[in-house]
Design a protein around this motif. Sequence first.
Motif, PDB file in Angstrom:
ATOM      1  N   ILE A  39       1.372  -4.406   4.938  1.00 36.21           N
ATOM      2  CA  ILE A  39       1.192  -3.143   5.658  1.00 36.21           C
ATOM      3  C   ILE A  39       1.858  -1.999   4.900  1.00 36.21           C
ATOM      4  O   ILE A  39       1.295  -0.906   4.765  1.00 36.21           O
ATOM      5  CB  ILE A  39       1.764  -3.270   7.086  1.00 36.21           C
ATOM      6  N   PHE A  40       3.060  -2.237   4.395  1.00 38.20           N
ATOM      7  CA  PHE A  40       3.763  -1.198   3.619  1.00 38.20           C
ATOM      8  C   PHE A  40       2.981  -0.825   2.363  1.00 38.20           C
ATOM      9  O   PHE A  40       2.919   0.352   1.987  1.00 38.20           O
ATOM     10  CB  PHE A  40       5.163  -1.678   3.249  1.00 38.20           C
ATOM     11  N   ILE A  43       0.105   1.349   3.361  1.00 40.29           N
ATOM     12  CA  ILE A  43       0.579   2.718   3.617  1.00 40.29           C
ATOM     13  C   ILE A  43       0.801   3.448   2.301  1.00 40.29           C
ATOM     14  O   ILE A  43       0.450   4.632   2.155  1.00 40.29           O
ATOM     15  CB  ILE A  43       1.866   2.688   4.462  1.00 40.29           C
ATOM     16  N   THR A  44       1.380   2.754   1.321  1.00 40.09           N
ATOM     17  CA  THR A  44       1.549   3.344  -0.009  1.00 40.09           C
ATOM     18  C   THR A  44       0.214   3.759  -0.595  1.00 40.09           C
ATOM     19  O   THR A  44       0.075   4.848  -1.165  1.00 40.09           O
ATOM     20  CB  THR A  44       2.248   2.342  -0.945  1.00 40.09           C
ATOM     21  N   THR A  45      -0.786   2.892  -0.445  1.00 39.57           N
ATOM     22  CA  THR A  45      -2.123   3.204  -0.966  1.00 39.57           C
ATOM     23  C   THR A  45      -2.706   4.445  -0.315  1.00 39.57           C
ATOM     24  O   THR A  45      -3.275   5.315  -0.993  1.00 39.57           O
ATOM     25  CB  THR A  45      -3.066   2.006  -0.735  1.00 39.57           C
ATOM     26  N   VAL A  46      -2.568   4.544   1.001  1.00 39.32           N
ATOM     27  CA  VAL A  46      -3.127   5.690   1.723  1.00 39.32           C
ATOM     28  C   VAL A  46      -2.508   6.998   1.249  1.00 39.32           C
ATOM     29  O   VAL A  46      -3.212   7.983   0.965  1.00 39.32           O
ATOM     30  CB  VAL A  46      -2.919   5.510   3.245  1.00 39.32           C
ATOM     31  N   PHE A  47      -1.190   7.023   1.129  1.00 39.56           N
ATOM     32  CA  PHE A  47      -0.527   8.271   0.725  1.00 39.56           C
ATOM     33  C   PHE A  47      -0.784   8.597  -0.746  1.00 39.56           C
ATOM     34  O   PHE A  47      -0.847   9.770  -1.120  1.00 39.56           O
ATOM     35  CB  PHE A  47       0.970   8.187   1.012  1.00 39.56           C
ATOM     36  N   LEU A  48      -0.948   7.575  -1.585  1.00 42.60           N
ATOM     37  CA  LEU A  48      -1.296   7.846  -2.975  1.00 42.60           C
ATOM     38  C   LEU A  48      -2.723   8.381  -3.088  1.00 42.60           C
ATOM     39  O   LEU A  48      -3.008   9.203  -3.965  1.00 42.60           O
ATOM     40  CB  LEU A  48      -1.145   6.575  -3.816  1.00 42.60           C
ATOM     41  N   PHE A 249       7.746   3.595   0.806  1.00 36.26           N
ATOM     42  CA  PHE A 249       7.137   2.370   1.330  1.00 36.26           C
ATOM     43  C   PHE A 249       6.917   1.339   0.227  1.00 36.26           C
ATOM     44  O   PHE A 249       6.968   0.135   0.490  1.00 36.26           O
ATOM     45  CB  PHE A 249       5.822   2.689   2.037  1.00 36.26           C
ATOM     46  N   SER A 250       6.701   1.777  -0.999  1.00 39.43           N
ATOM     47  CA  SER A 250       6.587   0.818  -2.100  1.00 39.43           C
ATOM     48  C   SER A 250       7.928   0.136  -2.357  1.00 39.43           C
ATOM     49  O   SER A 250       7.976  -1.055  -2.684  1.00 39.43           O
ATOM     50  CB  SER A 250       6.091   1.527  -3.368  1.00 39.43           C
TER      51      SER A 250
END
Length: 321
Positions: A39-40, A43-48, A249-250
């Motif tokens: 999940i983290f 979330i990292t992928t979405v914000f990147l 989150f990463s």
Amino acid sequence: MRLFSRRKPATPATTPDLTKDQIKRATRTRKVFSLLTSIFLLITTVFLILVEIGGTHKSGAIRNWFFLKLDLSHIVPTSVPNFALINTIAQTIGLHDFYQVGLWGFCEGYKGVGVTYCSKPETLYWFNPVQILKNELLSGAVITLPTDINDILDLIKIASQVMFGLFLTSNVLSFVLAFITPLSVFSRWASFAIAILVFLNALFCTTASIIATVMFVIFRNVIGSVQELNLSAQIGTKMFAFMWVASAFSIFAWLIQTGLCCCCASRRDVRTGRKRGSEKAYGMDGATGGVVGREGVAAEGDRDRVPEKPARRRFRSSKGT
């Protein structure tokens, strides 16, 4: 003469033959943390992705996502007579009121109107204000920028291209690892290999964020220190928030994945008897404290208990009787 029989060596206790459901229940904690890591990473992928698409289109909320906003609307200081008229003339020679820097390109526009144009996305893009302003000016028009900006152009190019590559690599790694990390529930060796990749992902994302922060803060300070021209620059708080949330989150994902290398029993640990995992996974017999195996028979005592020594059996020689 008395003869004594050799004592048989004690056989180690064996792990009960557990069912698949029992093994899954015993490793449920590990599964929860591996899914939390996924999940983290998502979330990292979405914000990147938000960092990647910022400043690529002139409409919607995307146009307000930028690393740096260069303001030329008051390029002539107020101390100069007729500064308002001269600033208006500056627009007539091709200059826009502001320029916004993104990861793939830049956008430009006028105050009161908004963004009017965004450049075509370019791989390994870097913001060259000198070249952009020269291209924007009409034929024959000239504007002199501070020498400090020219001095750091080479540094800006290298840093921008490194930042671009790290953000893109981290984005791809985060997406792929989000679907691989659940495999760490099966073995610690799998957790160790995945932890290395998650660490590299966190390193790439955080390094790119640090480069972007340092580079654009220095750029803003250099532009703001110019006395000859009334230039100003603004840091994009939304874009900076996106990249630092992704970095955070990463790092969280890496810490959890690293912890799985030594904590929480894996399914291989439970099968081989190295760790028991959650006690709730075992059907405990209240009378004997045994663990119910596949056939439903309770295995007496704990698996670590050493069997009792067999009683010595004495034999007498037939001689002399």
